[in-house]
Design a protein around this motif. Sequence first.
Motif, PDB file in Angstrom:
ATOM      1  N   SER A 286      40.744  30.377  60.773  1.00  0.00           N
ATOM      2  CA  SER A 286      40.539  29.414  59.160  1.00  0.00           C
ATOM      3  C   SER A 286      39.212  28.814  58.436  1.00  0.00           C
ATOM      4  O   SER A 286      39.928  28.744  57.123  1.00  0.00           O
ATOM      5  CB  SER A 286      41.946  28.316  59.778  1.00  0.00           C
ATOM      6  OG  SER A 286      41.596  27.236  60.368  1.00  0.00           O
ATOM      7  N   LEU A 287      38.631  28.891  59.739  1.00  0.00           N
ATOM      8  CA  LEU A 287      37.685  27.791  58.905  1.00  0.00           C
ATOM      9  C   LEU A 287      36.625  28.927  58.231  1.00  0.00           C
ATOM     10  O   LEU A 287      35.812  28.652  57.003  1.00  0.00           O
ATOM     11  CB  LEU A 287      36.841  26.226  59.780  1.00  0.00           C
ATOM     12  CG  LEU A 287      37.893  25.867  60.234  1.00  0.00           C
ATOM     13  CD1 LEU A 287      36.974  24.611  61.191  1.00  0.00           C
ATOM     14  CD2 LEU A 287      37.200  24.692  58.817  1.00  0.00           C
ATOM     15  N   LEU A 288      36.564  30.122  59.189  1.00  0.00           N
ATOM     16  CA  LEU A 288      35.812  30.902  59.157  1.00  0.00           C
ATOM     17  C   LEU A 288      36.236  32.278  58.658  1.00  0.00           C
ATOM     18  O   LEU A 288      36.038  32.966  59.606  1.00  0.00           O
ATOM     19  CB  LEU A 288      34.320  30.700  59.726  1.00  0.00           C
ATOM     20  CG  LEU A 288      33.247  29.540  60.155  1.00  0.00           C
ATOM     21  CD1 LEU A 288      32.561  29.625  60.908  1.00  0.00           C
ATOM     22  CD2 LEU A 288      32.392  29.575  58.675  1.00  0.00           C
ATOM     23  N   PRO A 289      37.073  33.023  58.033  1.00  0.00           N
ATOM     24  CA  PRO A 289      37.835  34.260  58.164  1.00  0.00           C
ATOM     25  C   PRO A 289      36.816  35.590  58.336  1.00  0.00           C
ATOM     26  O   PRO A 289      38.030  35.833  57.967  1.00  0.00           O
ATOM     27  CB  PRO A 289      38.816  33.497  56.243  1.00  0.00           C
ATOM     28  CG  PRO A 289      37.900  32.881  55.405  1.00  0.00           C
ATOM     29  CD  PRO A 289      36.882  31.942  56.930  1.00  0.00           C
ATOM     30  N   ASP A 290      35.559  35.860  58.013  1.00  0.00           N
ATOM     31  CA  ASP A 290      35.760  36.671  57.898  1.00  0.00           C
ATOM     32  C   ASP A 290      34.400  36.772  58.621  1.00  0.00           C
ATOM     33  O   ASP A 290      33.264  37.974  58.440  1.00  0.00           O
ATOM     34  CB  ASP A 290      34.446  36.454  56.537  1.00  0.00           C
ATOM     35  CG  ASP A 290      35.498  37.051  54.840  1.00  0.00           C
ATOM     36  OD1 ASP A 290      36.557  37.136  55.316  1.00  0.00           O
ATOM     37  OD2 ASP A 290      35.270  35.550  54.241  1.00  0.00           O
ATOM     38  N   ILE A 291      34.095  36.547  60.155  1.00  0.00           N
ATOM     39  CA  ILE A 291      33.317  36.643  60.693  1.00  0.00           C
ATOM     40  C   ILE A 291      34.030  36.860  62.016  1.00  0.00           C
ATOM     41  O   ILE A 291      34.939  36.947  62.141  1.00  0.00           O
ATOM     42  CB  ILE A 291      32.485  35.096  61.495  1.00  0.00           C
ATOM     43  CG1 ILE A 291      33.499  34.393  61.895  1.00  0.00           C
ATOM     44  CG2 ILE A 291      31.720  34.493  59.712  1.00  0.00           C
ATOM     45  CD1 ILE A 291      33.195  33.148  62.746  1.00  0.00           C
ATOM     46  N   THR A 292      32.922  37.999  62.791  1.00  0.00           N
ATOM     47  CA  THR A 292      33.249  38.284  64.139  1.00  0.00           C
ATOM     48  C   THR A 292      33.571  36.848  65.156  1.00  0.00           C
ATOM     49  O   THR A 292      32.601  35.965  65.057  1.00  0.00           O
ATOM     50  CB  THR A 292      33.117  38.961  65.112  1.00  0.00           C
ATOM     51  OG1 THR A 292      32.809  40.128  64.002  1.00  0.00           O
ATOM     52  CG2 THR A 292      32.882  39.399  65.991  1.00  0.00           C
ATOM     53  N   ILE A 293      34.882  36.650  66.150  1.00  0.00           N
ATOM     54  CA  ILE A 293      34.592  35.619  66.626  1.00  0.00           C
ATOM     55  C   ILE A 293      35.263  36.244  67.969  1.00  0.00           C
ATOM     56  O   ILE A 293      36.112  37.038  68.580  1.00  0.00           O
ATOM     57  CB  ILE A 293      36.254  34.700  66.896  1.00  0.00           C
ATOM     58  CG1 ILE A 293      35.942  34.014  64.891  1.00  0.00           C
ATOM     59  CG2 ILE A 293      36.630  33.263  67.377  1.00  0.00           C
ATOM     60  CD1 ILE A 293      37.586  33.286  64.411  1.00  0.00           C
ATOM     61  N   PHE A 294      33.985  35.196  68.927  1.00  0.00           N
ATOM     62  CA  PHE A 294      33.808  36.383  69.975  1.00  0.00           C
ATOM     63  C   PHE A 294      33.918  35.066  71.419  1.00  0.00           C
ATOM     64  O   PHE A 294      33.823  33.949  71.164  1.00  0.00           O
ATOM     65  CB  PHE A 294      32.670  36.962  70.092  1.00  0.00           C
ATOM     66  CG  PHE A 294      31.803  38.194  71.920  1.00  0.00           C
ATOM     67  CD1 PHE A 294      32.830  38.553  71.596  1.00  0.00           C
ATOM     68  CD2 PHE A 294      31.359  37.303  72.390  1.00  0.00           C
ATOM     69  CE1 PHE A 294      32.029  39.834  71.839  1.00  0.00           C
ATOM     70  CE2 PHE A 294      31.296  38.083  73.557  1.00  0.00           C
ATOM     71  CZ  PHE A 294      31.333  39.844  73.526  1.00  0.00           C
ATOM     72  N   ALA A 295      33.922  35.848  72.556  1.00  0.00           N
ATOM     73  CA  ALA A 295      35.087  34.985  73.820  1.00  0.00           C
ATOM     74  C   ALA A 295      34.616  35.299  75.217  1.00  0.00           C
ATOM     75  O   ALA A 295      34.189  36.357  75.356  1.00  0.00           O
ATOM     76  CB  ALA A 295      36.635  34.921  73.822  1.00  0.00           C
ATOM     77  N   SER A 296      34.059  34.316  75.650  1.00  0.00           N
ATOM     78  CA  SER A 296      33.932  34.505  76.902  1.00  0.00           C
ATOM     79  C   SER A 296      34.511  32.868  78.158  1.00  0.00           C
ATOM     80  O   SER A 296      34.910  32.375  77.191  1.00  0.00           O
ATOM     81  CB  SER A 296      32.237  34.574  76.915  1.00  0.00           C
ATOM     82  OG  SER A 296      32.112  33.472  76.333  1.00  0.00           O
ATOM     83  N   GLY A 297      33.839  33.700  78.978  1.00  0.00           N
ATOM     84  CA  GLY A 297      34.343  32.213  80.029  1.00  0.00           C
ATOM     85  C   GLY A 297      35.333  32.970  81.136  1.00  0.00           C
ATOM     86  O   GLY A 297      36.330  32.604  81.239  1.00  0.00           O
ATOM     87  N   ASP A 298      34.846  33.974  82.196  1.00  0.00           N
ATOM     88  CA  ASP A 298      36.116  34.309  82.893  1.00  0.00           C
ATOM     89  C   ASP A 298      37.247  34.721  82.469  1.00  0.00           C
ATOM     90  O   ASP A 298      37.857  34.599  83.583  1.00  0.00           O
ATOM     91  CB  ASP A 298      36.401  32.781  84.190  1.00  0.00           C
ATOM     92  CG  ASP A 298      34.697  32.173  85.207  1.00  0.00           C
ATOM     93  OD1 ASP A 298      33.789  32.971  85.210  1.00  0.00           O
ATOM     94  OD2 ASP A 298      34.885  31.085  85.576  1.00  0.00           O
ATOM     95  N   LEU A 299      36.937  36.215  81.702  1.00  0.00           N
ATOM     96  CA  LEU A 299      37.990  36.689  81.268  1.00  0.00           C
ATOM     97  C   LEU A 299      38.154  37.633  82.445  1.00  0.00           C
ATOM     98  O   LEU A 299      37.090  38.537  83.113  1.00  0.00           O
ATOM     99  CB  LEU A 299      37.764  36.496  80.108  1.00  0.00           C
ATOM    100  CG  LEU A 299      37.436  35.569  79.740  1.00  0.00           C
ATOM    101  CD1 LEU A 299      37.144  36.740  78.113  1.00  0.00           C
ATOM    102  CD2 LEU A 299      38.261  35.002  79.382  1.00  0.00           C
ATOM    103  N   ILE A 314      40.753  36.824  68.307  1.00  0.00           N
ATOM    104  CA  ILE A 314      39.747  37.434  69.055  1.00  0.00           C
ATOM    105  C   ILE A 314      38.977  38.555  68.742  1.00  0.00           C
ATOM    106  O   ILE A 314      39.899  39.356  68.951  1.00  0.00           O
ATOM    107  CB  ILE A 314      39.406  36.395  70.675  1.00  0.00           C
ATOM    108  CG1 ILE A 314      39.932  35.424  70.767  1.00  0.00           C
ATOM    109  CG2 ILE A 314      38.888  37.761  71.458  1.00  0.00           C
ATOM    110  CD1 ILE A 314      40.271  34.628  72.419  1.00  0.00           C
ATOM    111  N   ASP A 315      37.500  38.856  68.404  1.00  0.00           N
ATOM    112  CA  ASP A 315      37.149  40.151  68.043  1.00  0.00           C
ATOM    113  C   ASP A 315      36.481  40.771  69.119  1.00  0.00           C
ATOM    114  O   ASP A 315      37.093  42.140  69.027  1.00  0.00           O
ATOM    115  CB  ASP A 315      37.022  40.398  67.192  1.00  0.00           C
ATOM    116  CG  ASP A 315      36.814  39.729  65.582  1.00  0.00           C
ATOM    117  OD1 ASP A 315      38.789  40.316  65.067  1.00  0.00           O
ATOM    118  OD2 ASP A 315      36.827  38.287  65.007  1.00  0.00           O
TER     119      ASP A 315
END
Length: 450
Positions: A286-299, A314-315
């Motif tokens: 909602s704050l940064l609508p045009d960026i790539t959001i990447f997740a990590s952490g024991d997935l 999450i992209d």
Amino acid sequence: MIEDQQLIFSSEDYSLLTDLYQLTMVACYVGEGLEDKPASFELFVRHFPDKFGYLIAMGLAQALDYLEKLHFTNQQLEALQNTGIFAHAPAKFWSLLESGRFTGNVWAIPEGTAIFANEPLLRVEAPLWQAQLVETYLLNTINYQTLIATKAARMRDVAGKDAILLEFGTRRAFSPQGSLWAARAALAGGLDSTSNVLAALKLGRKPSGTMAHSLVMAIGAIEGSEDDAFSAFHRYFPTALLLIDTYDTIAAAERLAEKVKAGKIEVTGVRLDSGDLAELSKKVRSLLPDITIFASGDLDEWEIVRLKEAGACIDGYGLGTKLVTGSPVNGVYKIVEIDGIPTMKQSSKKATYPGRKQIFRRQENSKILSDRLGLAQETANSDEQPLLELVMQQGKPVNPPETIETIQKRTQASVASLPPETRRLNNPIPVPVNISNALESLRLSWIANH
């Protein structure tokens, strides 16, 4: 005498990278005059890891490279002699190791192919001493890479074709060598890239990564601001993702959004490594609508599914610990024929099928219907395709190694060909593997005569 307390080794040492009983068996074979009898061994998996409905065959390229280069140096033989273990071994045992090379044939399933329990991933046909000696290394590379490739394929399957999947497991892999195999198998299994620089460059790929919390903490401590760390990293790597969860994820995202709006910085993407990833990703989007959001952490594959079901924005995913570790693929390597005579193991819950085998796969409209495990001399029915191919002849590979891209496409096609009930994560049902009449008849005949 070989002495290296740090256990640093090269590929030349792989001849000794084996279990002792492989060498003691060779000594016995020589003593009994059996060493050159033609033998066939098959490598297969009796049971899958928990909640796996299929496996993706992997590790063949390293197995063939090992077989082609296998030899013993004088230093290695001297080290073996100095142990005293082989004091009663016949003299021919030493001359055999000194001059011996792998001269056999190998039949194998192409890397990236889906396989099921009791189906041979490969068959070694060679003089008995050679086929015995190579067991440990073949199991090591094929078991581990098959596990990683299968987990990678499952993660790709649930994440979808558009998600960015990066292998981040080097620091959690079981060894430096294991980290290279894990990176290779992960890419071949469907991931986009690896953070392992050596593996990526060896495979002709570009390594991928983001930034570390330590940069934020170091620069923040000296210059007083998390934003100073973002600016410094962005100055040298303007397209890289920013790691925004060192202190307060949302506060960092809000400040970045203000700078983006003011035209002070261009943010390509951010990485979230802790906290409630689903909720945080929604707020960051909602704050940064045009960026790539990447997740990590024991997935892992189950967490990816949970995040998607929770509506996470999450992209892409960084996959490490749970990709390169976990329940092992418990492959075994058993003799199935000696001097033209079929043989089998009858141990309780560890029985094997006798004779050299072939897998006949039945597909319709690119979907796997069933497999038939039969004898190598059987012919495929009109609606079947044999899976085991001749990949090494008289100790030399038949074809050059395949590219990662080729194997990755085969993995993708293999997974797509599986029934939905085989691909699902919970209570998967493997494709039926039928036993041919000829193989069952041979098994019953063997039992009746022993």
